[in-house]
Motif scaffolding. Structure first.
Motif, PDB file in Angstrom:
ATOM      1  N   TYR A 215      88.524  15.462  39.393  1.00 21.51           N
ATOM      2  CA  TYR A 215      88.458  14.976  38.008  1.00 21.51           C
ATOM      3  C   TYR A 215      87.553  13.749  37.940  1.00 21.51           C
ATOM      4  O   TYR A 215      87.303  13.079  38.948  1.00 21.51           O
ATOM      5  N   SER A 216      87.032  13.491  36.737  1.00 21.45           N
ATOM      6  CA  SER A 216      86.179  12.312  36.554  1.00 21.45           C
ATOM      7  C   SER A 216      86.890  11.352  35.612  1.00 21.45           C
ATOM      8  O   SER A 216      87.845  11.722  34.928  1.00 21.45           O
TER       9      SER A 216
ATOM     10  N   VAL B 100      87.363   9.625  47.016  1.00 25.35           N
ATOM     11  CA  VAL B 100      86.391  10.002  45.979  1.00 25.35           C
ATOM     12  C   VAL B 100      85.261  10.770  46.665  1.00 25.35           C
ATOM     13  O   VAL B 100      84.791  10.365  47.728  1.00 25.35           O
TER      14      VAL B 100
ATOM     15  N   MET C 115      77.371  12.232  41.471  1.00 25.23           N
ATOM     16  CA  MET C 115      78.470  12.609  40.583  1.00 25.23           C
ATOM     17  C   MET C 115      79.771  12.256  41.299  1.00 25.23           C
ATOM     18  O   MET C 115      80.114  12.885  42.304  1.00 25.23           O
ATOM     19  N   ALA C 116      80.438  11.220  40.822  1.00 22.96           N
ATOM     20  CA  ALA C 116      81.681  10.772  41.461  1.00 22.96           C
ATOM     21  C   ALA C 116      82.854  11.559  40.888  1.00 22.96           C
ATOM     22  O   ALA C 116      82.987  11.676  39.679  1.00 22.96           O
ATOM     23  N   ARG C 117      83.681  12.086  41.788  1.00 22.78           N
ATOM     24  CA  ARG C 117      84.871  12.829  41.351  1.00 22.78           C
ATOM     25  C   ARG C 117      86.076  12.415  42.184  1.00 22.78           C
ATOM     26  O   ARG C 117      86.015  12.371  43.411  1.00 22.78           O
ATOM     27  N   TRP C 118      87.154  12.114  41.474  1.00 23.02           N
ATOM     28  CA  TRP C 118      88.412  11.774  42.144  1.00 23.02           C
ATOM     29  C   TRP C 118      89.199  13.061  42.402  1.00 23.02           C
ATOM     30  O   TRP C 118      88.827  14.130  41.895  1.00 23.02           O
TER      31      TRP C 118
ATOM     32  N   GLU D  94      75.019  18.699  40.402  1.00 22.23           N
ATOM     33  CA  GLU D  94      75.922  19.730  39.871  1.00 22.23           C
ATOM     34  C   GLU D  94      76.042  20.905  40.841  1.00 22.23           C
ATOM     35  O   GLU D  94      77.133  21.449  41.063  1.00 22.23           O
TER      36      GLU D  94
ATOM     37  N   THR E 287      83.095   6.699  34.729  1.00 20.06           N
ATOM     38  CA  THR E 287      82.580   7.228  35.986  1.00 20.06           C
ATOM     39  C   THR E 287      81.153   6.713  36.151  1.00 20.06           C
ATOM     40  O   THR E 287      80.300   6.973  35.306  1.00 20.06           O
TER      41      THR E 287
ATOM     42  N   GLU F 295      77.263   6.330  37.415  1.00 16.35           N
ATOM     43  CA  GLU F 295      76.231   7.356  37.625  1.00 16.35           C
ATOM     44  C   GLU F 295      75.182   6.907  38.630  1.00 16.35           C
ATOM     45  O   GLU F 295      74.495   7.718  39.223  1.00 16.35           O
TER      46      GLU F 295
END
Length: 524
Positions: A521-522, A499, A469-472, A505, A393, A395
């Protein structure tokens, strides 16, 4: 399987060299190539004034900075073995490339600077090897300079890395007083800076020098003998089985720069390093190297290894059987079959067409855009997919545009090709279609900018948009565009998956409270 093919496979030794930057990794690679007869002149990375750059560093930015940022592949024959070396990037910003490279090897050589001991990047890479159970051979480098006490370095290996160590040889003195190494395994003393015929001194049955020599009169010799006695009495026992299981690391001392201890290391390494190892498929079946059918996986894609030809090479680790140029193979991701007519093997930027290769070898396949990192290629009738390669992932993120809009065709082509190499990740905003690049470290962006200019003749403008913060999303069908906001930007990745890029946070928690049904999820 023919006995000749079996012998060929069992003669392969494929390893990666891992270390912190500046520990001497590329210099070590050069010296190994020198002994393998692959290069006539082992120039060093630091010889910038003479215009001689490390043979294994081929990219322009590597030559300017004296660092490795790509994984080179080199092959040579030595003592009945065919050796494949993967020289990985030492810089932490390229750890993703290194992690993938470690999936393609059967053992690793860890280089440690005697003055600095175990550094952050070494620890990180060691953990990956440890996780995969890869056998590790340790070379403690730069003994021709003053460094930490050898016993302290051995202790550090065990305490910091949590692996037991066995000293194959032991330094006599250090720095200006470096006299040579006491070779425990071959039962001899190898002298530093001496004529070839005087290089080795024999030991008697008590492990003492068997000939009269001035070295005997020095305190360094006495100290080394005391240390050896301590190692014999209280040190770990040598065990080939534990080395293969990755539980014990054999430790060698020497100096890559002065070419000391390298040949001894290479000869001993080849005796104990594992032959090509089996690999797991996604459905957890095992593919053995001696299986008849050819199979392999793509662990790296590199664009423009020859800038004059604008080529792309997919690096393939052969897992089983034999590769023959002109054979038909199937790419299991697309289920398409095709004939492989262009294949190559490497010595950094020197390449030659390869007609045959076997399990354990690394080959390069010319790629017109067919391959992706992690692809499985099979010959024969079976169809399977090797287990996934790690993806990280990112940053750091930047918005990127071409300074000259007239060059947008080159701009898009350059981005597409460099993204497929896996060092940077590509994202696109939903409506404005702004291009955002993500990376694990800042140096990746600098290399991207440098290569766009040098290889595609495009100057780019990169606007940092900071850490995100990358999250799928597991349940993409439940995502609505209205969920996107200034603190949670919704984008597409290069495979058109959704994404979210969260500012921090807090923004991610706030989003989760508002949209509890969306499963994020990451990557690693």
């Amino acid at each position: 399987m023919s006995s000749n093919l079996e012998q060929d496979i069992l003669a392969r030794r494929t390893f990666a060299i891992i270390s912190h930057p500046d520990a001497g990794k590329t210099t070590m690679t050069e010296k190994l190539l020198y002994f393998g007869g692959a290069i006539r002149d082992a120039g060093t990375v630091k010889a910038k004034k003479s215009g001689k750059f490390a043979t294994s560093d081929w990219m322009e930015i590597e030559k300017q900075r004296g660092i490795s940022v790509t994984s080179s592949v080199m092959q040579f024959d030595y003592s009945g073995c065919r050796v494949n070396i993967l020289d990985t990037p030492g810089h932490q910003d390229f750890s993703e490339d290194t992690y993938r490279t470690l999936m393609a090897v059967d053992s690793a050589v860890m280089i440690i600077d005697a003055a600095k001991g175990i550094e952050a990047q070494t620890l990180k890479l060691f953990k990956v090897c440890s996780m995969r159970g890869i056998p590790i051979f340790t070379f403690i480098n730069k003994l021709d300079r003053q460094g930490k006490e050898p016993l302290e370095l051995m202790e550090e290996l065990e305490e910091v890395l949590g692996i037991q160590a066995y000293a194959m040889n032991w330094p006599i003195g250090m720095g200006k007083e470096f006299l040579g190494i006491y070779d425990r395994y071959n039962k001899r003393i190898e002298q530093f800076r001496t004529e070839e015929e005087d290089r080795f001194l024999p030991l008697d049955e008590n492990g003492e020098l068997a000939v009269e020599h001035d070295m005997k009169k020095t305190s360094y010799y006495t100290q080394a003998m005391d240390d050896i006695m301590l190692l014999d009495e209280a040190g770990n026992e040598f065990s080939k089985e534990r080395i293969i299981r990755g539980e014990l690391t054999p430790v060698f001392f020497g100096s890559a720069l002065t070419n000391f201890g390298i040949q001894t290391f290479l000869e001993t390494y080849l005796q104990f390093a594992p032959t090509p190892q089996p690999r797991l498929t996604e459905d957890e079946s095992i593919v053995e190297p001696l299986d008849n059918d050819f199979s392999g996986f793509v662990f790296k894609i590199q664009a423009n290894m020859n800038p004059a030809h604008r080529d792309r090479i997919a690096f393939v680790r052969i897992v089983s059987g034999k590769f023959e140029r002109g054979m038909n193979v199937t790419l299991t991701r697309t289920n398409k079959s095709f004939k492989v007519t262009q294949s190559t093997q490497f010595l950094a930027d020197d390449r030659e067409t390869v007609d045959e290769a076997v399990a354990g070898d690394i080959i390069g396949l010319y790629d017109t855009g067919n391959y992706q990192i992690g692809d499985t290629i099979v010959g024969g009738k079976k169809s399977f997919q090797f287990e996934k390669l790690p993806q990280f992932t990112p940053e750091l993120f930047v918005r990127v545009t071409a300074k000259n809009v007239m060059k947008s065709k080159h701009f898009h082509k350059g981005i597409e090709q460099l993204v497929q190499e896996g060092a940077i990740q590509y994202y696109k905003t939903l409506h404005t279609e702004d291009i955002i690049l993500g990376a694990v470290g800042q140096l990746q962006f600098e290399v991207f900018e440098n290569r766009m200019k040098n290889e595609y003749n495009v100057d780019v403008r990169m606007e940092p948009i900071g850490n995100k913060m990358a999250r799928w999303i597991e349940n993409e069908e439940d995502v609505k565009e209205s969920m996107s906001g200034p603190r949670s930007v919704l984008v597409h990745d290069r495979f058109d998956n959704f994404v979210f890029l969260f500012e921090n946070e807090f923004a991610m928690r706030w989003f989760h409270d508002k949209n509890p049904d969306i499963k994020l999820y990451s990557l690693l």
